[in-house]
Every structure is written in structure tokens, then in C-alpha cells.
Design a protein around this motif. Structure first.
Motif, mmCIF file in Angstrom:
data_model
loop_
_atom_site.group_PDB
_atom_site.id
_atom_site.type_symbol
_atom_site.label_atom_id
_atom_site.label_comp_id
_atom_site.label_asym_id
_atom_site.label_seq_id
_atom_site.Cartn_x
_atom_site.Cartn_y
_atom_site.Cartn_z
ATOM 1 N N GLY A 55 0.817 -1.214 0.000
ATOM 2 C CA GLY A 55 0.000 0.000 0.000
ATOM 3 C C GLY A 55 0.846 1.257 0.000
ATOM 4 O O GLY A 55 0.526 2.243 -0.673
ATOM 5 N N HIS A 56 1.942 1.246 0.771
ATOM 6 C CA HIS A 56 2.853 2.394 0.756
ATOM 7 C C HIS A 56 3.397 2.623 -0.650
ATOM 8 O O HIS A 56 3.439 3.758 -1.145
ATOM 9 C CB HIS A 56 4.035 2.149 1.707
ATOM 10 C CG HIS A 56 3.691 2.134 3.156
ATOM 11 N ND1 HIS A 56 2.590 2.771 3.697
ATOM 12 C CD2 HIS A 56 4.350 1.563 4.219
ATOM 13 C CE1 HIS A 56 2.576 2.587 5.009
ATOM 14 N NE2 HIS A 56 3.626 1.865 5.349
ATOM 15 N N ARG A 57 3.829 1.550 -1.294
ATOM 16 C CA ARG A 57 4.403 1.671 -2.631
ATOM 17 C C ARG A 57 3.362 2.046 -3.674
ATOM 18 O O ARG A 57 3.649 2.760 -4.637
ATOM 19 C CB ARG A 57 5.112 0.360 -3.011
ATOM 20 C CG ARG A 57 6.395 0.142 -2.226
ATOM 21 C CD ARG A 57 6.906 -1.286 -2.335
ATOM 22 N NE ARG A 57 8.252 -1.411 -1.760
ATOM 23 C CZ ARG A 57 8.503 -1.490 -0.463
ATOM 24 N NH1 ARG A 57 7.482 -1.470 0.405
ATOM 25 N NH2 ARG A 57 9.739 -1.585 -0.013
ATOM 26 N N TRP A 58 2.145 1.556 -3.475
ATOM 27 C CA TRP A 58 1.033 1.919 -4.368
ATOM 28 C C TRP A 58 0.769 3.416 -4.304
ATOM 29 O O TRP A 58 0.664 4.089 -5.329
ATOM 30 C CB TRP A 58 -0.194 1.121 -3.945
ATOM 31 C CG TRP A 58 -1.478 1.445 -4.620
ATOM 32 C CD1 TRP A 58 -1.793 1.242 -5.937
ATOM 33 C CD2 TRP A 58 -2.653 1.979 -4.000
ATOM 34 N NE1 TRP A 58 -3.100 1.626 -6.178
ATOM 35 C CE2 TRP A 58 -3.641 2.083 -5.008
ATOM 36 C CE3 TRP A 58 -2.968 2.368 -2.703
ATOM 37 C CZ2 TRP A 58 -4.922 2.570 -4.744
ATOM 38 C CZ3 TRP A 58 -4.239 2.849 -2.440
ATOM 39 C CH2 TRP A 58 -5.188 2.946 -3.446
ATOM 40 N N ALA A 59 0.694 3.946 -3.083
ATOM 41 C CA ALA A 59 0.498 5.385 -2.934
ATOM 42 C C ALA A 59 1.676 6.156 -3.527
ATOM 43 O O ALA A 59 1.491 7.183 -4.203
ATOM 44 C CB ALA A 59 0.319 5.738 -1.458
ATOM 45 N N GLY A 96 9.115 1.046 2.255
ATOM 46 C CA GLY A 96 7.912 1.505 1.566
ATOM 47 C C GLY A 96 7.474 2.880 2.029
ATOM 48 O O GLY A 96 7.048 3.718 1.222
ATOM 49 N N ALA A 97 7.570 3.141 3.336
ATOM 50 C CA ALA A 97 7.179 4.455 3.853
ATOM 51 C C ALA A 97 8.121 5.537 3.356
ATOM 52 O O ALA A 97 7.691 6.639 2.998
ATOM 53 C CB ALA A 97 7.152 4.425 5.381
ATOM 54 N N THR A 98 9.427 5.258 3.334
ATOM 55 C CA THR A 98 10.365 6.266 2.839
ATOM 56 C C THR A 98 10.181 6.485 1.341
ATOM 57 O O THR A 98 10.358 7.606 0.852
ATOM 58 C CB THR A 98 11.822 5.871 3.153
ATOM 59 O OG1 THR A 98 12.100 4.597 2.577
ATOM 60 C CG2 THR A 98 12.052 5.808 4.639
ATOM 61 N N GLU A 99 9.810 5.442 0.620
ATOM 62 C CA GLU A 99 9.539 5.598 -0.812
ATOM 63 C C GLU A 99 8.380 6.556 -1.046
ATOM 64 O O GLU A 99 8.421 7.407 -1.954
ATOM 65 C CB GLU A 99 9.241 4.231 -1.440
ATOM 66 C CG GLU A 99 9.065 4.260 -2.948
ATOM 67 C CD GLU A 99 8.912 2.879 -3.544
ATOM 68 O OE1 GLU A 99 8.111 2.736 -4.498
ATOM 69 O OE2 GLU A 99 9.580 1.937 -3.065
ATOM 70 N N LEU A 100 7.349 6.448 -0.230
ATOM 71 C CA LEU A 100 6.225 7.370 -0.354
ATOM 72 C C LEU A 100 6.663 8.795 -0.072
ATOM 73 O O LEU A 100 6.345 9.726 -0.838
ATOM 74 C CB LEU A 100 5.100 6.968 0.602
ATOM 75 C CG LEU A 100 3.969 7.994 0.753
ATOM 76 C CD1 LEU A 100 3.288 8.269 -0.583
ATOM 77 C CD2 LEU A 100 2.966 7.544 1.798
ATOM 78 N N LEU A 101 7.381 8.995 1.019
ATOM 79 C CA LEU A 101 7.798 10.356 1.361
ATOM 80 C C LEU A 101 8.715 10.938 0.299
ATOM 81 O O LEU A 101 8.608 12.126 -0.045
ATOM 82 C CB LEU A 101 8.483 10.368 2.722
ATOM 83 C CG LEU A 101 7.594 10.015 3.917
ATOM 84 C CD1 LEU A 101 8.398 10.085 5.206
ATOM 85 C CD2 LEU A 101 6.378 10.926 4.005
ATOM 86 N N ASP A 102 9.608 10.132 -0.256
ATOM 87 C CA ASP A 102 10.488 10.622 -1.310
ATOM 88 C C ASP A 102 9.685 10.999 -2.556
ATOM 89 O O ASP A 102 10.025 11.967 -3.255
ATOM 90 C CB ASP A 102 11.540 9.577 -1.650
ATOM 91 C CG ASP A 102 12.606 9.439 -0.560
ATOM 92 O OD1 ASP A 102 12.688 10.338 0.304
ATOM 93 O OD2 ASP A 102 13.335 8.430 -0.561
ATOM 94 N N ALA A 103 8.622 10.259 -2.834
ATOM 95 C CA ALA A 103 7.777 10.590 -3.980
ATOM 96 C C ALA A 103 7.066 11.919 -3.761
ATOM 97 O O ALA A 103 6.937 12.730 -4.694
ATOM 98 C CB ALA A 103 6.764 9.475 -4.227
ATOM 99 N N VAL A 104 6.607 12.161 -2.528
ATOM 100 C CA VAL A 104 5.938 13.433 -2.220
ATOM 101 C C VAL A 104 6.941 14.587 -2.311
ATOM 102 O O VAL A 104 6.612 15.663 -2.835
ATOM 103 C CB VAL A 104 5.282 13.374 -0.819
ATOM 104 C CG1 VAL A 104 4.714 14.736 -0.433
ATOM 105 C CG2 VAL A 104 4.174 12.320 -0.795
ATOM 106 N N VAL A 105 8.153 14.368 -1.836
ATOM 107 C CA VAL A 105 9.189 15.395 -1.954
ATOM 108 C C VAL A 105 9.431 15.723 -3.426
ATOM 109 O O VAL A 105 9.493 16.889 -3.829
ATOM 110 C CB VAL A 105 10.502 14.935 -1.285
ATOM 111 C CG1 VAL A 105 11.653 15.881 -1.650
ATOM 112 C CG2 VAL A 105 10.337 14.888 0.227
ATOM 113 N N ALA A 106 9.577 14.677 -4.256
ATOM 114 C CA ALA A 106 9.894 14.883 -5.663
ATOM 115 C C ALA A 106 8.747 15.550 -6.422
ATOM 116 O O ALA A 106 8.972 16.437 -7.264
ATOM 117 C CB ALA A 106 10.240 13.545 -6.311
ATOM 118 N N ALA A 107 7.522 15.142 -6.121
ATOM 119 C CA ALA A 107 6.368 15.699 -6.829
ATOM 120 C C ALA A 107 5.986 17.074 -6.310
ATOM 121 O O ALA A 107 5.434 17.898 -7.041
ATOM 122 C CB ALA A 107 5.181 14.754 -6.706
ATOM 123 N N GLY A 108 6.277 17.300 -5.027
ATOM 124 C CA GLY A 108 5.815 18.504 -4.346
ATOM 125 C C GLY A 108 4.563 18.166 -3.565
ATOM 126 O O GLY A 108 3.653 17.496 -4.091
#
Length: 260
Positions: A55-59, A96-108
Motif C-alpha cells: 500500500g505504501h508503494r502503491w500510494a 515503503g514508507a520512505t519511498e512514499l515520502l520521497d515521492a511526495v518530496v519529488a512531486a511537491g
């Protein structure tokens, strides 16, 4: 020199997500993956871990792609924990949780993305995944017969987040509360700024809610942790940890119609 943005600064819930997700991972590190999870019938702890980690990776994938509709969780890259035992699987959950946060950082954090409640800023997913982890940690605690310690403010926010998801649902023929019926939830531990009380009301086939104190057709009192487990149906409606006042049928009817 380029510096990497601090992932915990991208959203107020970011550090809490990492901490709560780590508590779940730690709980699962030494557990038998085949242990059944009574509050998720048919699941083992391995399936619970896979559900949260995927779910983390899906988000994260939806944030990274700017998805305008739900992606298929089964097609998420890295959606299964690797071989190597519970410790390896637990680290996969943390990643998985850090992957989500990194995606939010990258996307804004304000970049629009699909959510269960319509298009929202990408950071919406941080809070959602936080409380997915906390509730499933409650499931793991039941499975392992261990306590479920959680900060009352985090638990109370989980109740608010859950009510927000329910309030965003379309009108239903059989809504959780009848028109004008009210449910009062009251955390008995110390949650500041009235964040530990909720007034929920049926309106137009939907539910609306706000923080506050008032008399409801039914009132449910308990610690914030027990209220979180109660509203997400992790403990029975008549559990002694919850004190139900008024029309108990309002509470049991609410629970029967608020699966997600």
C-alpha cells in the motif's frame, strides 16, 4: 552542491508515519509470518505486512505518476516482500514508507493526485498511510497477544482521519446514521484542543462531523486508542473498554455500515 530535501519536513505527519510504521516493522521482525490475524479473517501476519508495504508503494507510485485514477496495486513494482525472513520483510516495510515520502518530496506536497476522496494534494497520502499502519499494528498486536501502545494524539487523529474518509462517501440508501441522528465520541485521556471529542450526525444520506462536546443519541467513551480500535471495528461494539451511553443501536448500526 545539491542537497536532498528532508523527507520528514515535507508534511507534518511525515515523521509520525516513519515512527509508527517502524513500530509495526519492529513488531513483525521476530514474529512467525504464518500467525493468523483474528481481526483480519483469513490473513496471516505475512499477508498483513504485504498489504501495508504494498500500500505504501502503491500510494508512492500514484504520487510519482500524478495518477488521476486508482492504479492496480497488483502491478506496483516491488509489491511483494523479498525472500530472506521476517527481518528482511520488515525492512521492506520500512522502505515503503520512505519511498512514499520521497515521492511526495519529488512531486511537491501540493501536486494533485487521485485519492479515495477525489483529487487531493500528494501529501494527503502521508496521513492516510500513517493511519493504515497504526490500525494494522493494532491487528498485529491482537495476533501476537501484546499491548497496543500509541500516543493519544496520534490515535485521536486516526479517529478524525477515519471520520473524514466516511464523510467523503457518496450518499447511501442505508447511511451509517439516520437523518438527524447523532453519535458522540469522547476520548477519556488527555487530548488537547478539543481534538478528543467528536460530534457525528446523519445528514442527507451521509455523515458530517466536527470536534466538540454535546449530547448524542448515543455516546461512546474510551481512551483514544480504544476509540480508534472501536470505530475501525478492531474491538467488539460491546467491549468493556468502550462505555456506550444512550441508544446502543445507534453505535452498532454505525459499525455495521462503516466498513471500508
Amino acid at each position: 552542491m545539491t542537497t536532498t530535501p528532508d523527507r520528514t519536513a515535507v508534511d507534518p505527519y511525515a515523521a509520525v508515519l516513519l515512527a509508527e510504521n517502524d513500530r509495526l516493522a519492529t513488531l513483525l521482525t521476530t514474529a512467525d509470518p504464518a500467525t493468523p490475524v483474528p481481526t483480519c479473517p483469513g490473513w496471516s501476519l505475512l499477508q498483513l505486512l504485504r498489504h501495508v508495504g504494498r500500500g505504501h508503494r502503491w500510494a508512492a507510485r500514484m504520487v510519482a505518476t500524478g495518477a488521476t485514477e486508482a492504479l492496480d496495486p497488483r502491478e506496483v513494482p516491488g509489491g511483494k516482500p523479498p525472500e530472506g525472513g521476517p527481518e528482511v520483510a520488515a525492512q521492506w516495510l520500512r522502505d515503503g514508507a520512505t519511498e512514499l515520502l520521497d515521492a511526495v518530496v519529488a512531486a511537491g506536497p501540493t501536486a494533485p493526485v487521485w485519492t479515495f476522496t477525489g483529487p487531493r494534494p500528494s501529501a494527503w497520502w502521508v496521513r492516510r498511510r500513517l493511519h493504515e499502519a497504526t490500525v494494522h499494528r493494532a491487528d498485529a498486536a491482537v495476533a501476537l497477544g501484546v499491548p497496543f501502545p500509541i500516543d493519544p494524539q496520534v490515535a485521536a487523529d486516526g479517529v478524525s482521519e477515519w471520520l473524514g474518509l466516511l464523510a467523503a462517501r457518496p450518499a447511501a440508501d442505508e447511511p451509517p446514521l439516520a437523518e438527524g441522528a447523532t453519535l458522540h465520541l469522547h476520548a477519556t485521556d488527555d487530548v488537547p484542543d478539543a481534538a478528543g471529542e467528536w460530534m457525528v450526525r446523519g445528514a442527507g444520506g451521509r455523515v458530517v462531523w466536527e470536534h466538540g462536546h454535546g449530547k448524542g443519541d448515543a455516546a461512546v467513551r474510551g481512551t483514544a486508542a480504544d476509540l480508534l480500535r472501536g470505530v475501525t471495528r478492531r474491538i467488539p461494539a460491546d467491549d468493556d473498554r468502550l462505555h456506550v451511553l444512550g441508544d446502543a443501536g445507534v453505535w452498532t448500526g454505525w459499525l455495521a455500515r462503516t466498513g471500508f
